[in-house]
Scaffold this motif. Structure first.
Motif, PDB file in Angstrom:
ATOM      1  N   GLU A  83       0.818  -1.210   0.000  1.00 33.53           N
ATOM      2  CA  GLU A  83       0.000   0.000   0.000  1.00 33.53           C
ATOM      3  C   GLU A  83       0.854   1.263   0.000  1.00 33.53           C
ATOM      4  O   GLU A  83       0.451   2.300  -0.545  1.00 33.53           O
ATOM      5  CB  GLU A  83      -0.924   0.000   1.232  1.00 33.53           C
ATOM      6  CG  GLU A  83      -2.041  -1.028   1.154  1.00 33.53           C
ATOM      7  CD  GLU A  83      -3.015  -0.900   2.320  1.00 33.53           C
ATOM      8  OE1 GLU A  83      -2.944   0.128   3.028  1.00 33.53           O
ATOM      9  OE2 GLU A  83      -3.815  -1.817   2.517  1.00 33.53           O
ATOM     10  N   VAL A  86       1.790   2.880  -3.671  1.00 36.80           N
ATOM     11  CA  VAL A  86       0.709   3.111  -4.628  1.00 36.80           C
ATOM     12  C   VAL A  86       1.073   4.177  -5.657  1.00 36.80           C
ATOM     13  O   VAL A  86       0.835   4.008  -6.861  1.00 36.80           O
ATOM     14  CB  VAL A  86      -0.598   3.504  -3.894  1.00 36.80           C
ATOM     15  CG1 VAL A  86      -1.644   3.969  -4.894  1.00 36.80           C
ATOM     16  CG2 VAL A  86      -1.130   2.321  -3.108  1.00 36.80           C
ATOM     17  N   LEU A 109      -6.290  -1.532  -6.311  1.00 35.30           N
ATOM     18  CA  LEU A 109      -7.182  -0.496  -5.788  1.00 35.30           C
ATOM     19  C   LEU A 109      -8.167   0.003  -6.839  1.00 35.30           C
ATOM     20  O   LEU A 109      -9.247   0.483  -6.517  1.00 35.30           O
ATOM     21  CB  LEU A 109      -6.357   0.680  -5.246  1.00 35.30           C
ATOM     22  CG  LEU A 109      -5.509   0.388  -4.002  1.00 35.30           C
ATOM     23  CD1 LEU A 109      -4.705   1.623  -3.604  1.00 35.30           C
ATOM     24  CD2 LEU A 109      -6.394  -0.069  -2.842  1.00 35.30           C
TER      25      LEU A 109
END
Length: 218
Positions: A83, A86, A109
């Protein structure tokens, strides 16, 4: 007088012979004897030439053709990342999708189906993609979902053959996952260069996929 005239008309050594010493000097490895080095240099030169010729296709296959096996899967590339990475991954996806080939990328995502289980989405992404880019950063190494997706990719194609593409960023070589030791990685020292290397690797795999498909049909 006769012997002096014969001496003046004596033939000079040919230019090829005069070049031999300098040529052998360049090709001789320092750790080999003169005779073995000449033979190994000669044989390696021949094998390199023949292998490079055999690798050159008459024409590069069109991976975007309507009958291309590229369309057998939903995505060309699945990006596996933590994460915390990103923003970098979005740059990579934008670069790949902006290429003339319009590579189709799976970005969790953006493309994961809301409400589906994470495990289901990760497995589907691996199975429905031709290549898998593993962005290995400190965050990747600490993320159990990243390691899970990596293991899924290795189970899908244990011999790799260009499908699994590890990319190292801010990670020491000694921390490179042991599961990937048999696969060369891309070091992201320069972002632009790394993006091109990823693009070229995906392109080579898809072209080889098309060639293999053509050979089977023939």
């Amino acid at each position: 007088a006769g012997w002096f005239r014969r001496l003046l008309h004596k033939s000079k050594p040919s230019s090829v012979e005069s070049l031999k010493p300098s040529h052998s000097k360049v090709s001789l490895p320092s750790s080999s004897s003169s005779s073995s080095a000449k033979s190994s240099s000669s044989s390696s030169g021949t094998s390199l030439a023949s292998s490079s010729i055999s690798r050159l296709p008459a024409s590069a296959p069109d991976i975007s053709a309507s009958d291309s096996p590229r369309w057998d899967k939903s995505y060309d590339v699945c990006i596996c990342h933590s994460e915390g990475d990103v923003e970098l991954v979005e740059e990579l996806v934008s670069y790949l999708e902006g290429q003339p080939e319009s590579f189709r990328c799976f970005l969790q995502l953006r493309d994961a189906v809301a409400g589906n289980a994470v495990v289901t989405e990760l497995c589907d992404a691996v199975q429905n993609s031709h290549c898998w880019v593993m962005l290995i950063t400190p965050g990747f190494l600490q993320d159990p979902w990243c390691r899970y997706q990596m293991h899924q990719a290795l189970a899908e194609a244990p011999m790799a053959n260009g499908r699994t593409i590890p990319v190292l960023k801010d990670v020491d070589r000694r921390d490179y996952p042991r599961e990937l030791w048999n696969i060369y990685y891309i070091s992201m020292a320069l972002k632009e260069k790394s993006f091109r290397q990823i693009r070229d690797t995906v392109m080579r795999y898809l072209q080889e996929l098309c060639r293999s498909s053509t050979k089977r049909t023939e």
